[in-house]
Scaffold this active site. Structure first.
Site, mmCIF file in Angstrom:
data_model
loop_
_atom_site.group_PDB
_atom_site.id
_atom_site.type_symbol
_atom_site.label_atom_id
_atom_site.label_comp_id
_atom_site.label_asym_id
_atom_site.label_seq_id
_atom_site.Cartn_x
_atom_site.Cartn_y
_atom_site.Cartn_z
ATOM 1 C CE LYS A 189 -1.898 3.043 1.935
ATOM 2 N NZ LYS A 189 -1.730 4.450 1.513
ATOM 3 C CD GLU A 264 13.267 1.239 7.885
ATOM 4 O OE1 GLU A 264 13.217 2.094 6.984
ATOM 5 O OE2 GLU A 264 13.927 0.199 7.796
ATOM 6 C CB CYS A 298 13.538 9.073 8.053
ATOM 7 S SG CYS A 298 14.603 7.965 7.141
ATOM 8 C CD GLU A 396 10.058 13.371 11.030
ATOM 9 O OE1 GLU A 396 8.887 12.979 11.124
ATOM 10 O OE2 GLU A 396 10.975 12.673 10.565
#
Ligand code: NAD
Length: 503
Positions: A189, A264, A298, A396
């Site tokens: 997906k 992750e 990331c 973040e």
């Protein structure tokens, strides 16, 4: 030399099919047309690229049934044959490298200078795991006095792979290649903001001879198709790359079916520069690791911790460099920073400009949208006079935005580096060998780079601590996730078995 207009003309040819026909799912070797669709727009100017299937739980069920039926035959396919098919996929990825790069760039806004390597990296992922397919099942011999124990590793079953929008092709191959090499079947997906290259990958798989049902694709929204995949009882494990909050949700969604998960997630990674470092190389790495890939990365070094003794000079040089970063159309080979993925994300990133002002930090560079280019082009931004407790140092941002924080000594650097919820990566710049190892030991991060930017090494473990994730990818670590370890205990016939029921 290739120019922006060359790239635009080529991209137009590759994108035409997505405008002409809504993107469907790919289940059991066949394209399944979309019943309902959502719009997919390019971040370049928010214009329409096409419509994409909005997958339902029924679509996920269909794909999962295909993956379940294909599992035993794929698991039992000789590893050398699996290896051959995966290498063929790598060949075809390389053959379609230009198409993958151009489509990915237009779908994500990532500059072509980076996306031109997306196919090479994806192909390398397939080759790396293909070459290890034969050893994936290897185990240990654990002899005891009266028994021989040995272990086997066997593929866990059909797995779900859910990927984000920042570098979708590379990340999909990073997850799917080891799953297929291990003998698992997959339902993928992709992210709704950048779904296009996932379809190129399933086309490549079919052409390479991957049997129907081994790799299936369901497009759709996270809360719909994604959720259904994580809740499906036939899916044995979920490999997920995305935001930490989504990871928490997926863990909850998968709880009732006891789903194995690999996460992750996000990061707020420190790059720590000591005054004894090679400051020229450190500056190059600091700039590259936050402003490449639009800062939508990331492992971006989004917090610069710089020793007070060199702070002012280092920051002055940094300002000069950030001011000169070239922002522009992602297909322009000269572009270093392109548009952010989506207006929603642009608004999130721009919200941090207000937060920085409210918290009393200084916006030394950037802080605004380059309107002349388009609505999603956020200028490379540098926050100075910041403290680690500020939101701009804790959260973040996932854009081309760097927060600078000064420190006195090693102890303070470690304390500041670790004082965040995340623990993905850390970068240390120092000329002191002992200190570099002390820092590597003391940083709460799954990966530490010393005097280096983030350089990929496929056998090495990749992943984070704390809110940055669960589990590791890379080399054998990937196989451990996609496989079950089974212990077999064989008696040598010499041990005493207790006797019950004898008088
Ligand atoms: P996201 O979490 O919003 O979405 C990721 C994927 O999850 C998408 O496919 C989305 O449709 C799906 N999803 C959303 N809600 C879901 C649900 N309830 N159930 C199942 N699936 C759901 O992340 P994003 O905004 O696409 O990507 C950016 C994030 O990814 C950043 O936080 C970044 O740090 C992280 N990331 C981490 C790594 C890493 O290796 N640690 C690599 C790349 C990106």
């Amino acid at each position: 030399m290739v120019t922006l207009s060359d790239n635009l003309a080529r991209a137009k040819r590759h994108l035409k099919r997505f405008a002409d026909t809504p993107l469907g799912h790919f289940i059991n070797g066949e394209t399944v047309p979309a019943a309902e669709t959502f719009e997919n727009r390019t971040p370049v100017d928010n214009s329409l690229l096409g419509h994409v299937a909005r997958g339902t739980p029924a679509d996920v069920d269909h794909a999962t049934a295909a993956a379940r039926d294909a599992f035993a035959p794929w698991r039992d396919t000789p590893a050398t044959k699996r290896k051959g098919i995966l290498h063929r996929m790598a060949d075809l990825i390389e053959q379609r490298a230009e198409e993958i790069a151009l489509v990915e760039s237009m779908d994500t806004g990532q500059p072509i200078r980076y996306m031109s390597k997306a196919a090479a990296r994806g192909a390398a992922n397939f080759r790396f795991f293909a070459d290890r397919a034969s050893e994936a099942g290897d185990g240990l011999a654990l002899p005891a006095d009266h028994h021989v124990n040995y272990t086997l590793r066997q593929p866990i079953g059909p797995v779900g792979v859910i990927t984000p929008w920042n570098t979708p092709f590379m990340l999909a191959t990073w997850k799917i290649a080891p799953a297929l090499a291990a003998g698992c079947t997959v339902v993928h997906k992709p992210a709704e903001f950048s779904p296009l290259t996932a379809t190129l990958l399933v086309e490549i798989a079919a052409e390479a001879g991957l049997p129907p049902g081994v790799l299936n694709l369901v497009n759709g929204l996270g809360e719909e198709a994604g959720r259904a995949l994580t809740e499906h009882p036939a899916i044995r494990a979920i490999a997920f790359v995305g935001e930490s909050i989504t990871g928490s949700r997926i863990m909850a969604q998968g709880a009732s079916t006891l789903k194995r998960v690999h996460f992750e997630l996000g990061g707020k990674n420190p790059v720590i520069v000591f005054d004894d470092a090679d400051l020229e190389r450190a500056l190059d790495a600091v700039v590259f690791m936050i402003y490449s890939l639009n800062g939508e990365r990331c492992t971006s070094s989004s917090r610069l911790l710089v020793q007070k003794s060199i702070h002012d000079a280092f920051v002055a040089n940094l300002v000069r460099r950030v001011e000169k970063i070239r922002i522009g159309h992602p297909l322009d080979p000269a572009t270093e920073v392109g548009p952010l993925i989506h207006p929603v994300h642009r608004s999130k990133v721009m919200g941090y400009m207000d937060v920085a002002r409210e918290e009393g930090a200084t916006i030394a560079v950037g802080g605004s949208v380059a309107d002349a280019l388009g609505p999603n082009y956020v200028k490379p931004t540098l926050f100075t006079n910041a403290r680690n407790t500020m939101r701009i140092a804790q959260e973040e941002i996932f854009g081309p935005v760097l927060t600078v924080i000064p420190f006195d000594d090693e102890a303070e650097a470690v304390a500041l580096a670790n004082d965040v919820a995340y623990g993905l990566a850390g970068y240390v710049w120092t000329g002191d060998v002992g200190r570099s190892h002390r820092m590597a030991r003391d940083l709460e991060a799954g990966m530490v780079w010393i005097n280096s930017d983030n350089v990929r090494h496929l056998p090495s473990p990749f992943g984070g601590m704390k809110a940055s994730g669960i589990g590791r990818d890379g080399g054998d670590y990937s196989f451990d996730f996609y496989m079950e370890t089974k212990n077999v205990c064989v008696a040598l016939g010499s041990h005493r078995i207790p006797k019950l029921g004898v008088t």
